[in-house]
Structure formats: C-alpha cells, structure tokens
Design an enzyme around this catalytic site. Structure first.
Site, short mmCIF file in Angstrom:
data_model
loop_
_atom_site.label_atom_id
_atom_site.label_comp_id
_atom_site.label_asym_id
_atom_site.label_seq_id
_atom_site.Cartn_x
_atom_site.Cartn_y
_atom_site.Cartn_z
CB THR A 13 -1.02 -0.16 0.87
OG1 THR A 13 -1.70 -1.43 1.15
CG2 THR A 13 -1.63 1.35 1.29
CE1 TYR A 26 -4.03 -0.71 -1.12
CE2 TYR A 26 -6.19 -0.28 -0.21
CZ TYR A 26 -4.34 -0.97 0.00
OH TYR A 26 -4.39 -1.70 0.60
CG ASP A 93 -2.97 -7.63 4.04
OD1 ASP A 93 -3.23 -6.78 5.00
OD2 ASP A 93 -3.56 -7.58 2.92
CE LYS A 165 -3.62 -4.65 8.26
NZ LYS A 165 -3.58 -4.56 6.85
CD GLU A 281 -2.45 -28.90 27.48
OE1 GLU A 281 -3.40 -27.47 27.69
OE2 GLU A 281 -2.97 -29.58 26.15
#
Length: 325
Positions: A13, A26, A93, A165, A281
């Site tokens: 971007t 875009y 991303d 993100k 665990e």
C-alpha cells in the site's frame, strides 16, 4: 556525517495508487522505488538514500520468490562500508511474517527497518510519507543496532518478534505482544524504551532458500478430527494449531494430532486469540506437543520451519527454541 541508507522496495500500500483521493479500492505496488525516492526527496531527510526494487506487489503475494532476493540484497547492503542501514518498504498484510523471518536470519550489526502504509499514496491522509520518514529516522540511529529487525508504523517502533497487525483500517493498525512498542519516533525525534538485547549480532539461523511444508490448522466450533488430516501430505513436516483460548482444541482433534506427532510430524499449539500466551500443559509431553508461548500462529509457523530446516525435530529441543523467543 550523513547516514547512508539502502532502501529495498517490495510494493504494498505504501506504493499503492487509488486513482482518487477518496476511493476505498486501490492497486498495491504501483509506484517504483525511483519515483518514490524522488517523492520523499523534498522532505529534507537527514540521510543519503539509494534504492533498489525487489518486487512491486501486494504483500499477500509475498513468498520465497521475493524473500530469497530480498534477504540476499539486505545481506549485500549490510556488508558494504557505504551502507549504514537498510529500510524495506512492504505491504502491511504480511509485514509481520517477513519481519520475523528476517529477524531470525539476519545479523543485528546494522539497523534493518520495515515500513508500510495503511493508505495509498494518493489518498487523503496518506500515512506512508510520515511512516517512511520515521523509518529513516530509526535506521539512521546508532542505537537501532543490536535490536534485530524493527518495524515502524504509526509513530511507533516495534520489534519483529512482537509486532502484529490488529486492524484492517486506520493508521494505528499495529501493536506489539507481549511487549508493546519498544520506541516512539517522529521524523525529528526518537525515544527508545530499553537497551539493545541482541548480543554478538550473529544471525540466529542460516538462510534456507526453501522451507519445509508446515500448514496452520484453525480450530473452530464443531471441528472434526479428519479436518487435521486434510492438511497433511507427503511433504508435511509440521503443523501449527491456531487453537481456541490457550491453544485448546476438541479432544478428538487432540488425539489425531497426537497420533501425527508420534509419527514424527512436529505439532505446535498456538492461539487464535490476538494476545494469546500459550504455556505448556500437563498433556503436552505425552502428546509430543510444543507450546508456542507468545508467538501467534503465523510466526510460530516460521520458527518451526526454520527449526525443521536446520535438522531440529525433537519436541523438547523445539520447545526450548520457542521458550527462547
């Protein structure tokens, strides 16, 4: 003395164009590095910038075909006496995955900073120029060395291990876990919240041009055991479980994964929760499972791939590596 930085562009971007200042859609990766550096030339940045185009794509398309030349270009730049640091422009991303992979496979002797944008270059409120100016400020700072690969977004500096993100819109889209940001930056100022932590500066793993196949299994309500089997092929070396809560899963799925683990497939339990800390665990040792600790599923996958590529397959040894991240 002017800092000399190498800028490696991959698209995203930050190099995107919408064709309208108010459009929602875009095209990522439209502006080339030469044009971008000309664009930032008027900002008065206190650094000498030279650029190279590695790719110009949406970061959803990032993979080994981009990672391999990117890693090689960063190593080459870090080895030059006329390069004081590297800035990588990248789509948001998958920025966290590229940053983490580079963090594990690059020396920490000079700054390496990844930066992106949430809005394309012709949008109202384009954040790319400020983010880029901030990245240059960080990469120009001597105290950035020894911190591993860094990510600069929204006036914050994040460590590659922690960054993720967390929003699809807005400029405050990144956060760190378990540490929040490790610094605050503007184009004119930089404040670190702690001292560098990488001792010696050597890369933690060698670079592998191709990584083992490790799918991510997303746990959901009503999940059946056979869904785990669908992810396993002849080349599968490991599975990362994006479990509910602290890496939990239905009992039938757990039994199937334990069977796969006993056959030699590495199984790592992580969480689909954004800030999910997964501890070991009681059943993990018997199941031959590994707990991802603070790594989210996509980062756990990268660390497991590197461990398997380096010949580490024993669950205890894999767990030790995860504990150290």
């Amino acid at each position: 003395m002017t800092t000399r930085l190498t800028v490696l562009a991959t698209g995203g971007t930050i190099a995107g164009i919408a064709g309208s200042a108010i459009a929602q859609d875009y095209r990522a990766g439209e502006i080339g590095i030469d044009d971008y550096l000309e664009k930032v030339g008027g900002l008065g940045l206190a650094a000498e910038l030279s650029g190279r185009q590695i790719a110009n794509i949406d970061s959803a398309e990032i993979g080994p075909e981009v990672w391999n030349p990117l890693h090689a270009a960063i190593l080459e730049a870090l080895g030059r006496g006329d390069c004081d640091g590297v800035v990588v422009t990248h789509g948001t991303d998958t920025l966290e995955e590229t940053a983490f992979l580079l963090d594990l496979t690059l020396p920490a002797t000079k700054p390496v900073v990844l930066v992106g944008a949430m809005r394309p270059a012709d949008a109202v409120g384009y954040d790319g120029l400020r983010n880029f100016a901030n990245a240059v400020r960080v990469a120009s700072d001597g105290d950035a060395s020894g911190r591993g690969v860094l990510v600069v977004m929204g006036d914050r500096v994040f460590a590659a291990r922690d960054v993720r993100k967390v929003r699809t819109r807005g400029t405050d889209a990144f956060r760190g876990f378990p540490r929040e940001s490790i610094g605050f930056v503007t184009p004119a100022t930089l404040e670190w919240f702690g001292a560098p932590w990488r001792q010696g500066g050597e890369a933690l793993f060698p670079w592998y041009g191709d990584l083992p196949e490790v799918p991510i299994l997303f746990v959901h309500v009503g999940m059946r055991a056979d869904e785990a089997l669908r992810l396993v092929g002849e080349a599968t070396r490991g599975i990362v479980v994006a479990g509910v809560g602290e890496g939990n899963m239905p009992e039938a799925v757990r039994r199937e994964l334990a069977r796969l683990a006993s056959s030699g497939i590495a199984v790592v339990r992580s969480s689909r929760v954004d800030e999910g800390l997964v501890d070991r665990e009681g059943e993990d040792e018997a199941n031959r499972f590994v707990a991802a600790r603070a790594l989210n599923p996509q980062k756990a996958r990268i660390l497991l791939q590197l461990l398997l590529a380096s010949g580490t397959s024993d669950p205890a040894a894999i767990q030790q590596a995860f504990d150290g991240r």
